[in-house]
Structure formats: structure tokens, C-alpha cells
Design an enzyme around this catalytic site. Structure first.
Site, PDB file in Angstrom:
ATOM      1  N   ASP A   1      31.719  38.618  25.574  1.00  0.00           N
ATOM      2  CA  ASP A   1      32.102  38.194  26.925  1.00  0.00           C
ATOM      3  C   ASP A   1      31.531  36.792  27.145  1.00  0.00           C
ATOM      4  OD1 ASP A   1      33.031  38.145  29.496  1.00  0.00           O
ATOM      5  OD2 ASP A   1      32.097  40.006  30.132  1.00  0.00           O
TER       6      ASP A   1
ATOM      7  N   GLU B   1      32.992  40.267  40.140  1.00  0.00           N
ATOM      8  CA  GLU B   1      31.792  40.404  39.307  1.00  0.00           C
ATOM      9  C   GLU B   1      30.527  40.486  40.168  1.00  0.00           C
ATOM     10  OE1 GLU B   1      31.824  38.270  35.584  1.00  0.00           O
ATOM     11  OE2 GLU B   1      33.970  37.923  35.752  1.00  0.00           O
TER      12      GLU B   1
HETATM   13  C1  BGC Z   1      34.134  38.775  32.578  1.00  0.00           C
HETATM   14  C2  BGC Z   1      35.189  39.376  31.686  1.00  0.00           C
HETATM   15  C3  BGC Z   1      36.361  38.441  31.567  1.00  0.00           C
HETATM   16  C4  BGC Z   1      35.866  37.104  31.050  1.00  0.00           C
HETATM   17  C5  BGC Z   1      36.966  36.084  30.808  1.00  0.00           C
HETATM   18  C6  BGC Z   1      33.803  37.341  32.209  1.00  0.00           C
HETATM   19  O1  BGC Z   1      33.041  36.725  33.200  1.00  0.00           O
HETATM   20  O2  BGC Z   1      32.966  39.566  32.531  1.00  0.00           O
HETATM   21  O3  BGC Z   1      35.570  40.633  32.177  1.00  0.00           O
HETATM   22  O4  BGC Z   1      37.332  38.989  30.729  1.00  0.00           O
HETATM   23  O5  BGC Z   1      34.953  36.562  31.985  1.00  0.00           O
HETATM   24  O6  BGC Z   1      37.488  35.598  31.983  1.00  0.00           O
END
Ligand code: BGC
Length: 628
Positions: free
Chosen positions: A321, A517
Site C-alpha cells: 500500500d 481513511e
Molecule cells: C489506501 C489504499 C489505496 C491506495 C491507492 C492508500 O492510501 O490505503 O486502499 O488503494 O492508497 O490509492
């Protein structure tokens, strides 16, 4: 003195050796001739593994390292780097849109990276990835489906598969063939800012819907059976069970925190959806940001290699990630080698890919990472690319951009909204409302607000509060379209209506501002004062009040609930607000059920998987609850 001098000399010599080696690697890759046009890896009649054997035998170390890099497009200053470094993937991080944020603008942007990749020595296609977790929410005009929690409430695998297929069509039309979804975490704590990205805290429900979603995205019904859009099962593993207050990010509380390393929970709960994903053909799995006990998930060989690859038989690639491989140690080099050796195959690099390449070269040169590990990682990445038919695609085989926001997809989204609604309370069968009722009053922050209906991951990472996309229907307009010509519908966001007369029904559409998030980690998710006041005002001027909750998670409503006559959880329904009014007025039936327990109080968090609060008490409404 002598000893110090010899040590210094040794350091200088070792440094020089590494430097010359790294220069050599770069040279070799750039001066080697391309393989012949009839090289076995280019032959579609051969089995994928044979083609991979051929490619691996042809690739330089640099070319292999390049395949392991997944680079955020905004950090690529010179697009030729895609070929120079032979990058394996490019992504749009959330909100990583082109200047011309239209389907055409996206299509041109993605094509520019794909074309650049074709100019590399081996012409290995690049994977372009983005988050399209509730429809292709990256571009205005796309169909916005309910966020996953709504699909979890609908609990209809066939519907979920159709939603994913439509999402894949809308993103493939812009060239995005890799989607960082579905999320298969089991949210045990509603304070987490990502609850709505998940289907359910129930391993079975999340597993069956996740598998259906993957089948829909990857849609192998196309000629040749190639994968349409590559799915990503994420965030391996246990991420829904992080402990409040443990986040490694100073701005967050729970997101990116510590998952208690319970082998029992791993076996009985967390692994279920990922096993289902692997069985459904998932070829990419994203590792979570955070800790499994004391070990960072991205550096945990037991989890990534022993369990996921060896035990579950996962043949695709593990991708990290956002900055994930670097987040757990001040020493970038040490973190990187720990992660790759643990089984990380592709590294998401939001900022700096050149140092990644240099570090990987040094790591191989000094035997900190074995070349066999690199070969395994690259084989897995190429396997996905071959399964997608990327090497063999005739130009122009993607669907046209007219599929984006098409009437058929909007109709499907409306159906998904109808099925996702959960009727939590219905005093005296207040719902459904008669279409020819005389007088309705509508209030609340989410009644006429596309941004709240859609939630985050809609054009911007954190979403945009307000009515900003034409062509979407708000819940208010759905109500207006549904009632008879004679019915009087009044609207005021604050519920300020004349007290001189009483309306038959008040409908309060209230809820959360968009968040994504850890920014959505919330110590006590509740309605805000403005929405509570709007409901109270409606109570004064309406005979009965229905509360529609537009929310990414259960909110604490225990004290208010007795005052409300009917309550509907509408989650984050997306662009088709009419789906909500369909059920309010009886055009469709309420069929959704709670995909996770609805807490009575914060003291109950986190819930255990048997549906009991942390203090052993029962929730306000259990998982599976919902009037039908
Ligand atoms: C998130 C992921 C996401 C990635 C790409 C991260 O901050 O945790 O779920 O797929 O960003 O955008």
C-alpha cells in the site's frame, strides 16, 4: 591507525564495486538489442508460463526491478522513464486525475503511459491502476454505486457481481485495467474511517460478496477469457481489527494501527474472505498498512508467504500500500529488503522510484535479496499481465466511453440502492408512505447533497461535500418525483417550517460529511448538532417523522431513537438517490439487513465476531437485523 586506514580503504573499495556494478546494470539494459519479433514470449499460442520463462531468461536485473515498481503518476516528471526503468505499474492515487478530468482526458492520459511502456526494449505492457471502489468514481459523470457497506447490507452476490462488472466497464473505457478493490477487511469498530469500504464484519458475507465482486470485475466472459479489470483483494490482513489509539500515523487513531496477532482470529475470521478471493481468481492482493502484533504486515513473511502464497495457494502478486514498505523504519533500505524478502512483489511508490531502483540493485549485489526472490516476484506480476491479455491485445478493443454513466448502469445502481436500505424501525407501519399523501416536509444535511450521498473516493480522495455533479439525483428529487401531483413537498435544510400547520410526514435525511481513511477515524460517530436540530424542528411541524441515515457506518443513536417514528439506514447510496425514495414510497420493498452490529454505545467497541460488545453486552441492533 593502521586498522582504521584498512577499514576505510575497504569501505571505499566496496562502495566503488557497488557503484561500478550499478552503472554496468544500467548500461547493459540500455544497450542490449530487443529480442526478435517472433520471441516465444510474444507468441499468444504458447502457455503463459512458457512465455514467462522466456521473458525472465531475457530480462536484465534492471528490467526485473522495474517490473516491481508501481509508481504514482504525479511523481513521474519524464514520461520516458516508464520505458527507461521498465516500470511494472503506474497508478493514480486517489484524486490523481488528469488536467482534463473527463473520460476522454483520462483515456488519453492512461494511453500515454501505455504507449511509453511499449517503447521499452521488451515492450512489456504497464499496468495502470486506480481506486474505483464504488463505481469509477474518479471521473465526473460516472455511475456512482453504493459504497461496499451498502452492497453488504443488500447481501446479494449476483447484484454485487453486476455492479462490479459495470464498474469494470466504466473504468476499462478510460484504460484503467487495474482496480484497487474490493476491500475485504472485517470492521470490528465503527470508529474506523474505512468501515464503509467494507462489505461486512462477517467472514462469510464478506467472502461471498468479495468473490462475486472479483468475478464481476475480472469478467472473463470476453472472447479469449482474458481478465477485463484486475481486482485487488485488500488490505491483507486483519486490518478491520486495529486497536483504537495505536495508529503509526500521528494524525490518525485507528487506521494504520496494530492488529492483535491472534492466530485464532486469523484462521477463523480474517482469512475467510481472502481464501474466497483467491478461489475466485484474484491475481493481486494489497498488504495492509499497519502492524500484526509487533511485526509490520508488509514485512511479515509468515503472513505474506507462508499463509497467503503457500497455504492459500495464491499465484498472483502481493502489492504494498501507499509508501507501505517504508513506513515502519527510519532505515528505508532495511525496510525495503525486509518487505521484499517477506514476499512483497510489487512496491507502491508514491514519491521516489529512482532510489527504489538503486536500493534494489544494491540489495541484489550484496545478496541482501536473492535474485531468485526477484524472479518469483516478477513471474507473479507477469502472470497477471498475461492473464489480462495485455501482451496480445488488438488496439481499440476496450469498450467506448459512452458506457460511463450509461442509463443501464444508472438503473443497476438504483436497484443496488433499493436493495441496500435497512429498515431499522417502523412504528405503526409508517413506511411505506402513500404516494398521494397530502403534505411532506423534508429536511437534513443529506437531503439534497450529492457529495454526502456519494461519500469519499469520488473525484477527490476525501470526497466533496455539496451538490456539484450534474446528472445525479438527490434523495429530495427522488421524493419529489415519486409523489402524486397533488402532494405538497416542502424542503428546508434546517427544518424551519411554519408552525401554523402540521404536515402529514416529515422526512429527515441526515448524515455524515464525506471522509476517507484515517481522516475519518472518529472517537464517537454521531449526528451533528445541525442535523439533530433539523430533526427536532421537523418533529414540531409534522405528525410523524422518518429519519433516513446517510452514513458510512452505524452512528450512536440510542438516546434519539425513541423519538423517531421510522428509521432507515441508507449508507452511502451514490448517484442514484431515487433508489431511496423507491422504497420509502413502496415502489420496492425493504430487503436489506445489517452487515455488522449497530452499537448501543462506544463502550461496546470493538465488537467480537460473535456480535457481542467488548463489555459482553448486546448491540442496539444485531448483524442481520432489518424489517422486511
Ligand atoms: C489506501 C489504499 C489505496 C491506495 C491507492 C492508500 O492510501 O490505503 O486502499 O488503494 O492508497 O490509492
Amino acid at each position: 591507525m593502521k586498522i582504521v586506514f584498512s577499514a576505510l580503504a575497504a569501505i571505499v573499495i566496496i562502495g566503488l564495486v557497488f557503484f561500478i556494478r550499478s552503472l554496468l546494470f544500467e548500461r547493459v539494459a540500455s544497450v542490449l538489442p530487443p529480442p526478435p519479433a517472433n520471441a516465444p514470449y510474444r507468441d499468444p499460442s504458447l502457455q503463459a508460463e512458457k512465455r514467462i520463462d522466456d521473458l525472465l531468461a531475457t530480462m536484465t536485473l534492471d528490467e526485473k526491478i522495474g517490473q516491481m515498481a508501481l509508481v504514482e503518476k504525479n511523481s513521474i516528471k519524464n514520461i520516458a522513464d516508464v520505458a527507461t526503468y521498465g516500470l511494472g505499474g503506474v497508478l493514480s492515487g486517489a484524486g490523481g486525475k488528469p488536467d482534463d478530468n473527463t473520460p476522454q482526458g483520462w483515456k488519453q492520459m492512461v494511453a500515454s503511459y501505455s504507449d511509453a511502456a511499449k517503447r521499452s526494449r521488451l515492450g512489456i505492457p504497464v499496468l495502470y491502476g486506480a481506486d474505483a471502489n464504488h463505481g469509477n468514481g474518479n471521473v465526473p459523470g460516472a455511475t456512482i454505486f453504493p459504497h461496499a457497506i451498502g452492497l453488504g447490507a443488500a447481501n446479494d452476490p449476483a447484484l454485487t457481481e453486476q455492479v462490479a462488472r459495470a464498474t469494470a466497464e466504466e473504468s476499462a473505457a478510460m484504460g484503467i485495467r487495474w482496480n484497487f478493490s474490493p476491500a475485504l477487511d472485517l470492521p470490528a469498530d465503527i470508529r474506523w474511517g474505512r468501515v464503509y469500504e467494507e462489505f461486512s464484519d462477517d467472514t462469510e458475507r464478506a467472502g461471498s460478496l468479495g468473490a462475486a465482486y472479483i468475478t464481476g470485475l475480472q469478467d472473463q466472459s470476453v472472447p479469449g477469457g482474458r481478465i477485463n479489470v484486475l481486482a485487488t483483494a485488500k488490505h491483507y490482513i486483519g486490518v478491520g481489527s486495529m486497536t483504537w489509539g495505536t495508529s503509526m500515523n500521528k494524525d490518525f487513531h485507528l487506521d494504520q494501527g496494530v492488529v492483535p496477532d491472534s492466530e485464532q482470529a486469523l484462521r477463523n475470521e480474517y482469512l475467510g474472505p481472502f481464501r474466497a478471493a483467491v478461489n475466485a481468481g484474484a491475481m493481486s492482493v494489497m498488504a495492509g498498512l499497519g502492524y500484526w502484533g509487533s511485526v509490520n504486515i508488509s514485512a511479515d513473511k509468515y503472513l505474506l508467504t507462508d499463509v497467503l502464497k503457500n497455504e492459500l495457494g495464491f499465484k498472483g502478486f502481493v502489492v504494498s500500500d501507499w509508501y507501505g514498505v517504508y513506513e515502519f523504519s527510519a532505515n528505508n533500505y532495511a525496510s525495503l529488503i525486509a518487505s521484499v524478502n517477506a514476499g512483497m512483489d510489487m512496491v507502491m511508490l508514491p514519491y521516489d522510484y529512482k532510489s527504489f531502483v538503486a536500493q534494489m540493485r544494491s540489495a541484489v549485489a550484496s545478496n541482501d535479496i536473492k535474485e531468485s526472490r526477484i524472479d518469483d516476484a516478477v513471474r507473479r506480476i507477469l502472470r497477471a499481465k498475461f492473464a489480462m491479455g495485455l501482451f496480445d491485445e488488438p488496439p481499440g478493443s476496450a469498450p467506448g466511453i459512452e458506457t460511463i454513466g450509461s442509463a443501464a448502469h444508472r438503473e443497476l445502481a438504483r436497484k443496488a440502492v433499493q436493495e441496500s436500505l435497512v429498515l431499522l424501525k417502523n412504528t405503526d407501519d409508517l413506511l411505506p408512505i402513500q404516494k398521494n399523501v397530502n403534505h411532506i416536509r423534508v429536511a437534513g444535511s443529506a437531503a439534497d447533497n450529492f457529495g454526502r450521498q456519494a461519500g469519499a473516493w469520488t473525484v477527490e480522495w476525501q470526497g466533496i461535500d455539496g451538490n456539484w455533479i450534474p446528472g445525479t439525483t438527490s434523495i429530495l428529487s427522488g421524493i419529489r418525483n415519486m409523489v402524486s401531483k397533488e402532494t405538497r413537498v416542502e424542503y428546508d435544510i434546517n427544518g424551519n417550517f411554519p408552525k401554523s400547520d402540521l404536515a402529514d410526514i416529515g422526512i429527515a435525511v441526515v448524515g455524515e460529511k464525506p471522509y476517507a481513511e484515517g481522516w475519518g477515524d472518529n472517537a464517537e460517530p454521531r449526528l451533528d448538532n445541525a442535523d439533530l436540530a433539523a430533526i427536532a424542528n421537523l418533529k414540531k411541524t409534522c405528525k410523524q417523522v422518518v429519519v433516513v441515515l446517510v452514513t458510512g457506518r452505524p452512528l450512536i443513536i440510542t438516546d434519539e431513537l425513541p423519538k423517531w417514528d421510522a428509521v432507515v439506514a441508507a449508507w452511502l447510496p451514490g448517484s442514484e438517490g431515487e433508489g431511496v425514495s423507491d422504497a420509502l414510497f413502496g415502489a420496492t420493498k425493504f430487503t436489506g439487513t445489517l452487515p455488522l452490529p449497530w452499537p448501543r454505545s462506544i463502550k461496546q467497541l470493538p465488537f467480537s465476531f460473535d456480535g457481542k460488545g467488548a463489555d459482553g453486552t448486546s448491540p442496539l441492533f444485531p448483524r442481520g437485523y432489518g424489517f422486511r
